[in-house]
Motif scaffolding. Structure first.
Motif, PDB file in Angstrom:
ATOM      1  N   UNK A 144      -4.997  -4.741  -4.584  1.00  0.00           N
ATOM      2  CA  UNK A 144      -4.076  -4.640  -3.625  1.00  0.00           C
ATOM      3  C   UNK A 144      -4.384  -3.679  -2.719  1.00  0.00           C
ATOM      4  N   UNK A 145      -4.456  -2.397  -2.931  1.00  0.00           N
ATOM      5  CA  UNK A 145      -4.690  -1.310  -2.336  1.00  0.00           C
ATOM      6  C   UNK A 145      -5.795  -1.378  -1.370  1.00  0.00           C
ATOM      7  N   UNK A 146      -6.916  -1.808  -2.010  1.00  0.00           N
ATOM      8  CA  UNK A 146      -8.321  -2.165  -1.293  1.00  0.00           C
ATOM      9  C   UNK A 146      -7.926  -2.758  -0.055  1.00  0.00           C
ATOM     10  N   UNK A 147      -7.140  -4.075  -0.027  1.00  0.00           N
ATOM     11  CA  UNK A 147      -6.922  -4.844   1.145  1.00  0.00           C
ATOM     12  C   UNK A 147      -6.206  -4.231   2.114  1.00  0.00           C
ATOM     13  N   UNK A 200       5.684  20.587  10.001  1.00  0.00           N
ATOM     14  CA  UNK A 200       5.601  21.116  11.609  1.00  0.00           C
ATOM     15  C   UNK A 200       4.316  20.868  12.064  1.00  0.00           C
ATOM     16  N   UNK A 201       4.378  20.641  13.347  1.00  0.00           N
ATOM     17  CA  UNK A 201       3.150  20.329  14.183  1.00  0.00           C
ATOM     18  C   UNK A 201       2.141  19.541  13.679  1.00  0.00           C
ATOM     19  N   UNK A 202       2.867  18.190  13.275  1.00  0.00           N
ATOM     20  CA  UNK A 202       2.036  17.284  12.504  1.00  0.00           C
ATOM     21  C   UNK A 202       2.520  16.043  13.414  1.00  0.00           C
ATOM     22  N   UNK A 203       1.805  15.031  13.470  1.00  0.00           N
ATOM     23  CA  UNK A 203       1.743  13.746  14.358  1.00  0.00           C
ATOM     24  C   UNK A 203       2.034  12.528  13.204  1.00  0.00           C
ATOM     25  N   UNK A 204       2.490  11.846  13.776  1.00  0.00           N
ATOM     26  CA  UNK A 204       2.628  10.355  13.019  1.00  0.00           C
ATOM     27  C   UNK A 204       1.261   9.807  12.462  1.00  0.00           C
ATOM     28  N   UNK A 205       0.299   9.655  13.434  1.00  0.00           N
ATOM     29  CA  UNK A 205      -1.041   9.247  13.310  1.00  0.00           C
ATOM     30  C   UNK A 205      -1.933  10.440  12.174  1.00  0.00           C
ATOM     31  N   UNK A 206      -1.481  11.483  12.302  1.00  0.00           N
ATOM     32  CA  UNK A 206      -2.267  12.404  11.199  1.00  0.00           C
ATOM     33  C   UNK A 206      -1.768  12.176   9.711  1.00  0.00           C
ATOM     34  N   UNK A 207      -0.463  11.357   9.594  1.00  0.00           N
ATOM     35  CA  UNK A 207       0.014  11.079   8.341  1.00  0.00           C
ATOM     36  C   UNK A 207      -1.093  10.108   7.766  1.00  0.00           C
ATOM     37  N   UNK A 208      -1.605   9.148   8.159  1.00  0.00           N
ATOM     38  CA  UNK A 208      -2.525   8.370   7.822  1.00  0.00           C
ATOM     39  C   UNK A 208      -3.789   8.991   7.156  1.00  0.00           C
ATOM     40  N   UNK A 209      -4.259  10.007   7.952  1.00  0.00           N
ATOM     41  CA  UNK A 209      -5.311  10.841   7.246  1.00  0.00           C
ATOM     42  C   UNK A 209      -5.017  11.633   5.998  1.00  0.00           C
ATOM     43  N   UNK A 210      -3.694  12.430   6.331  1.00  0.00           N
ATOM     44  CA  UNK A 210      -3.171  13.412   5.032  1.00  0.00           C
ATOM     45  C   UNK A 210      -2.765  12.708   3.941  1.00  0.00           C
ATOM     46  N   UNK A 211      -2.416  11.556   3.848  1.00  0.00           N
ATOM     47  CA  UNK A 211      -1.716  10.924   2.740  1.00  0.00           C
ATOM     48  C   UNK A 211      -2.277   9.344   2.638  1.00  0.00           C
ATOM     49  N   UNK A 212      -1.735   8.551   3.531  1.00  0.00           N
ATOM     50  CA  UNK A 212      -1.840   7.038   3.365  1.00  0.00           C
ATOM     51  C   UNK A 212      -3.216   6.634   3.278  1.00  0.00           C
ATOM     52  N   UNK A 272       4.234   3.661 -10.063  1.00  0.00           N
ATOM     53  CA  UNK A 272       3.669   4.537  -8.881  1.00  0.00           C
ATOM     54  C   UNK A 272       2.796   3.727  -8.013  1.00  0.00           C
ATOM     55  N   UNK A 273       1.946   2.677  -8.493  1.00  0.00           N
ATOM     56  CA  UNK A 273       1.125   1.921  -7.827  1.00  0.00           C
ATOM     57  C   UNK A 273       2.177   1.043  -6.635  1.00  0.00           C
ATOM     58  N   UNK A 274       3.052   0.524  -7.552  1.00  0.00           N
ATOM     59  CA  UNK A 274       4.074  -0.221  -6.567  1.00  0.00           C
ATOM     60  C   UNK A 274       4.642   0.346  -5.498  1.00  0.00           C
ATOM     61  N   UNK A 275       4.945   1.762  -5.669  1.00  0.00           N
ATOM     62  CA  UNK A 275       5.676   2.510  -4.718  1.00  0.00           C
ATOM     63  C   UNK A 275       4.587   2.842  -3.725  1.00  0.00           C
ATOM     64  N   UNK A 276       3.313   3.155  -4.102  1.00  0.00           N
ATOM     65  CA  UNK A 276       2.181   3.626  -3.117  1.00  0.00           C
ATOM     66  C   UNK A 276       1.667   2.281  -2.422  1.00  0.00           C
ATOM     67  N   UNK A 277       1.939   1.118  -2.808  1.00  0.00           N
ATOM     68  CA  UNK A 277       1.686  -0.222  -2.103  1.00  0.00           C
ATOM     69  C   UNK A 277       2.478  -0.290  -1.064  1.00  0.00           C
ATOM     70  N   UNK A 278       3.919   0.187  -1.223  1.00  0.00           N
ATOM     71  CA  UNK A 278       4.650   0.013  -0.178  1.00  0.00           C
ATOM     72  C   UNK A 278       4.463   0.751   0.993  1.00  0.00           C
TER      73      UNK A 278
END
Length: 170
Positions: free
Chosen positions: A147-150, A120-132, A73-79
């Motif tokens: 690695x994630x901290x960097x 629906x009605x979401x932006x690409x930039x919002x994805x950073x705040x909602x998940x990434x 899961x960490x490897x997947x999330x680091x990607x």
């Protein structure tokens, strides 16, 4: 480690039934053909089934899992984060014809699984705040967290620059 990607092909961004049983069977058949012991096969399949950010939203991701689950899961999330993650995010958003950014559409910060799946009605930039930007704090291993901290800092700096340019201040 790419098996978990097979099982996450969504038919539609609005459906909650994202796992195609035939794809899961594909992995199971591969493991059988390779002569993987039943106990290992079951462990691999349980790791695949437990993957995913939306599962963590329901509390499923907080259960006890074997150490291998955390590594995968960490490897997947680091990607998904850092410079490569930024590129992947915009590639995906463009492929789905999502709006790049719209200040009038606020990110959904407190999401349930159902709310997260409705894109629906979401932006690409919002994805950073909602998940990434949340992934760093969900890492399961110390090495993944380092690695994630960097990579998290890379995304924060990117967004700072993005908003400055968007607002005409850079």
């Amino acid at each position: 480690m790419v098996f978990h990607l097979i099982c996450y092909e969504c038919v539609s961004s609005s459906t909650l039934a994202c796992r195609d049983p035939s794809e899961e069977k594909l992995v199971e058949n591969f493991l059988e053909e390779e002569g993987i012991a039943e106990s290992k096969k079951m462990k691999i399949l349980s790791i695949i089934k437990g993957m995913g950010f939306k599962d963590e939203l329901t509390g499923v991701g907080n259960q006890e899992f074997p150490p291998e689950f955390g590594v995968v899961q960490d490897a997947d999330r680091l990607d998904a984060i850092g410079a490569i993650g930024i590129a992947r995010c915009f590639t995906f958003g463009g492929n789905r014809n999502r709006v790049l950014h719209d200040p009038a559409i606020q990110p959904r910060l407190d999401l349930s699984k159902e709310h997260y799946m409705k894109k629906e009605e979401q932006t690409t930039v919002n994805h950073f705040h909602e998940k990434l930007l949340k992934l760093k704090d969900l890492m399961k291993t110390k090495a993944g967290l380092r690695r994630a901290e960097k990579r998290h800092k890379v995304m924060e700096e990117f967004l700072k620059q993005f908003y400055a340019e968007w607002d005409g201040k850079a």
